[in-house]
Design a protein around this motif. Sequence first.
Motif, PDB file in Angstrom:
ATOM      1  N   MET A   1      23.847  18.347   9.230  1.00  0.00           N
ATOM      2  CA  MET A   1      25.240  18.256   8.149  1.00  0.00           C
ATOM      3  C   MET A   1      25.943  19.646   9.065  1.00  0.00           C
ATOM      4  SD  MET A   1      24.459  16.120   6.188  1.00  0.00           S
ATOM      5  CE  MET A   1      25.489  15.855   4.690  1.00  0.00           C
ATOM      6  N   SER A   2      27.078  19.466   9.275  1.00  0.00           N
ATOM      7  CA  SER A   2      27.830  20.569  10.082  1.00  0.00           C
ATOM      8  C   SER A   2      27.881  21.771   9.132  1.00  0.00           C
ATOM      9  CB  SER A   2      29.239  20.040  10.471  1.00  0.00           C
ATOM     10  OG  SER A   2      28.996  19.276  11.767  1.00  0.00           O
TER      11      SER A   2
ATOM     12  N   LEU B   1      39.891  15.582  15.213  1.00  0.00           N
ATOM     13  CA  LEU B   1      38.670  16.026  15.762  1.00  0.00           C
ATOM     14  C   LEU B   1      37.311  16.525  15.189  1.00  0.00           C
ATOM     15  CD1 LEU B   1      39.895  17.303  19.222  1.00  0.00           C
ATOM     16  CD2 LEU B   1      38.218  15.629  18.999  1.00  0.00           C
ATOM     17  N   MET B   2      38.002  17.405  14.126  1.00  0.00           N
ATOM     18  CA  MET B   2      37.047  18.294  13.339  1.00  0.00           C
ATOM     19  C   MET B   2      36.550  17.286  12.460  1.00  0.00           C
ATOM     20  SD  MET B   2      36.395  21.420  12.686  1.00  0.00           S
ATOM     21  CE  MET B   2      37.483  22.637  12.502  1.00  0.00           C
TER      22      MET B   2
ATOM     23  N   LEU C   1      30.117  12.575  12.218  1.00  0.00           N
ATOM     24  CA  LEU C   1      29.221  12.513  13.244  1.00  0.00           C
ATOM     25  C   LEU C   1      27.690  13.073  12.720  1.00  0.00           C
ATOM     26  CD1 LEU C   1      29.235  11.089  15.879  1.00  0.00           C
ATOM     27  CD2 LEU C   1      29.291  13.170  17.249  1.00  0.00           C
ATOM     28  N   GLY C   2      27.892  14.224  12.128  1.00  0.00           N
ATOM     29  CA  GLY C   2      26.862  14.953  11.763  1.00  0.00           C
ATOM     30  C   GLY C   2      26.311  14.111  10.710  1.00  0.00           C
ATOM     31  N   THR C   3      26.997  13.867   9.652  1.00  0.00           N
ATOM     32  CA  THR C   3      26.668  13.216   8.278  1.00  0.00           C
ATOM     33  C   THR C   3      26.217  11.984   8.752  1.00  0.00           C
ATOM     34  OG1 THR C   3      28.422  14.354   7.262  1.00  0.00           O
ATOM     35  CG2 THR C   3      27.620  12.848   6.055  1.00  0.00           C
ATOM     36  N   PHE C   4      26.664  11.245   9.470  1.00  0.00           N
ATOM     37  CA  PHE C   4      25.743   9.915   9.719  1.00  0.00           C
ATOM     38  C   PHE C   4      24.780   9.845  10.496  1.00  0.00           C
ATOM     39  CE2 PHE C   4      30.503   8.125   8.952  1.00  0.00           C
ATOM     40  CZ  PHE C   4      30.062   7.197   7.903  1.00  0.00           C
TER      41      PHE C   4
ATOM     42  N   TYR D   1      26.533  20.566  19.917  1.00  0.00           N
ATOM     43  CA  TYR D   1      26.594  21.299  18.936  1.00  0.00           C
ATOM     44  C   TYR D   1      26.377  20.651  17.503  1.00  0.00           C
ATOM     45  CZ  TYR D   1      26.575  25.584  21.314  1.00  0.00           C
ATOM     46  OH  TYR D   1      25.941  26.967  22.174  1.00  0.00           O
ATOM     47  N   VAL D   2      26.797  19.543  17.347  1.00  0.00           N
ATOM     48  CA  VAL D   2      26.615  18.818  16.099  1.00  0.00           C
ATOM     49  C   VAL D   2      25.269  18.577  15.891  1.00  0.00           C
ATOM     50  CG1 VAL D   2      27.077  16.568  15.153  1.00  0.00           C
ATOM     51  CG2 VAL D   2      28.884  17.494  16.084  1.00  0.00           C
TER      52      VAL D   2
END
Lengths: 88, 711
Positions: free
Chosen positions: B452-453, B482-483, B489-492, B661-662
């Motif tokens: 999670m970001s 983008l944010m 992306l992190g959550t999925f 970094y994600v």
Amino acid sequence: MSTPPPSHWQPERVPLCQLPAGTSGRVYELTGEGQFKQRIRELGFGESAVVTKVSGQSPVICRINGTRIALSHGAASQILVERFGAMT
Amino acid sequence: MTSPVLPFPAPAPAASGRTPVYALVGNPNCGKSTLFNALTGLKQKVGNYPGVTVEKKIGTVYSQHGQPMQVIDLPGAYSLAARSPDEAVTRDVLLGRRSDTAQPDRILCIVDATNLERNLYLVHQILDLGRPVILVLNMMDLATQAGLQIRVAKLEKELGIPVIPCEAAHGRGLIELKVAMSRPDLPLPRHRWDIPSPIAPAVSELQASLVENDRKAPLSARAEALLLLTDQDTIRVAGSTPLSGRTAEILRSWQKRWEGEGTDWAATLVSSRYDAITRLCADLVERDDRPSNASSTSDRIDGVVTHPMWGWLVLGGIMALLFLSIFTLAEYPMNWIDGHIASLADLVKESMSPGDLRDLITDGAIGGVGGVLVFLPQILILFFFIGLLESTGYMARAAFIMDRLMSRVGLNGKSFIPLLSSYACAIPGIMATRTIEDSKDRLVTILVAPLMSCSARLPVYLLMIAAIVPGDQVPILTKVGLMLLMYALGTFGAFGFAWLFKRTLLKGVPPLMIMELPPYRLPRLRDVVLQMVERGGLFLRRAGTIILGISIVLWFLSTYPKAPEGASSQEQMAHSFAGKAGRILEPAIKPLGFDWQIGIGIIASFAAREVFVSTMGVVFNAQSEDDEDTAPLRQALAAAKWPDGSRLFTPLTCLSLMVFYVFAMQCISTIAIVRRETNSWRWPLFQLAYMTGTAWLLSLVVFQGGRLLGF
């Protein structure tokens, strides 16, 4: 009621998830794995406890002994209850 | 056959000079923490039970005459037959199984008066322990509102122990409680119930062996015998003394015999306790049948917040508010802290002569610890919100709403709070996994939480987004888009990996979720703030110490060996161990579009992601005072070139770096916390490997795919 009434000495038995909201029943049988049954009994959900279904499909929310307990659909399907006659 | 509790002599009252130790026990949601805070005020010590990550809280209460008494606040439990590490600690302390905590002299049992029968179940087990017990009937006001009249004197007479009605939230009944607690001659419970006759011989045999071979007190041994016989799957936690061989043997032989007979004694015992309680309550509680206001209000609220559609809207609204406050409200205190850290560093710079020691203090120690301190406001806001939602009773509902979603990936709703917390920082998120009962679910949640970001990734995202979109005016929609893409992306990714792990490494039946929904209450601000401060302190101590150590190591790696006299900081960086490592790393990261200078950033930010930004500042020689102010650094990045003269930070490289970094596990504090929480190096190392591997692979796909598409 459109459904034919069951013979009057045999109450209707359904899993808790199928008990209509707003009706009550008595816990008749717990199925499933030992630890689950033990915990649910300790929460006061043991055989012969009276349950009132408050709402829902998943989560199922019901009241038992003055406590509100939420169960996932899977958990509720393992608790068989005898439905009390239609409320008047 | 009946086996009433024999009137064993009471354990000698605490020898004079030693302060009596009380254990405070009760069901979850019965007001236990409120009572503990009301009794001990700020005189609390929070620690850990060694080996298990369960908080150990000890406080001091003073009697009316100023005599001190210790209270251990044990985790909330529904039963001594433990189902989670929390409950296991409660059980083990009460049974005197832990070497780090002596068996308490006396027990303070708190029950919710509005729900006496269910709460008395635990009390019933505790009365077996053969220790003096004081029963606290909490929430008497709510019971009266609900139309319940409890005959306190009769309950006192039936159980033979002091029963103190109380409203911990309003401080009522505390004086009476303290008076009872300071009595030197607390009676033992006069409580009798019938053990079903077929198991009585087993209980006696096991009890005798526990007394003889495990050195237990007779009554405590009887309680333990009952528990052992009826709860085979007893959860064992570290720090709990194992049974002696002889006792374990007796236990096994009885269990085998009963298995053959096929009788469920556990169920029989639970119902025999409940029968005893029902008989007790029949004479004690008078109910008038007026519909209770409190419960119908809760029902009405539940009708909305657990509604299939409104429920999601409410949850979404609350989460939006939470994020908004984390990212906006926190800004001012964060700038303030940043400013003070900078001036502290300046102060040191002025008062010390230049040299390595000075740089170590300013760049290593102050800079490193400051990097963590800066996130404290966000973390406190998060803790405050979580505490607020918990104390109103909403959190249990949120977990349930999320259960529907979580069960698709094989997790349950209890993973929701840890994952939500991880958006601010994975450390409190991982600490919050302690409420998850199933150990596999807990492990999966720990493994995916750092995806999670977290807020430490924000500075990196901001810098890269600024570098992607040239010109001073970054179109707000591109920026936000983008944010959001990175967060999504992190959550999925987290859900995807949870799904994968539950199907491969940590297979298990989907857990059946049962949870008590406490009635809605107005939040108790004092408790929320106390809890926030306490959790914040724990975070600081755990993360701060590690970060301090690592910052010093990193400072060393980027300072030595020294470049020749007169070299710029950029040349120094290139000359240092970190610079050399960057060059060694280059072949591995070149396919992702990164050169050795970016490699230095990746290595340096291995300790903490936000370090990437300051390292880039040093590497590309564009010092700016503020991480968030990326303008000078952005120009420097735009000017950065590959040796062949082509641009280094193309939009594709920036995107690839963001994706890296994600997914990459660039956080030494998280590794340390996971090591603590899982008690082994295996899982943090696995986590490091799978996250960094995924990061590398996806960055490769982004960069090479983008190149193929002609970007």
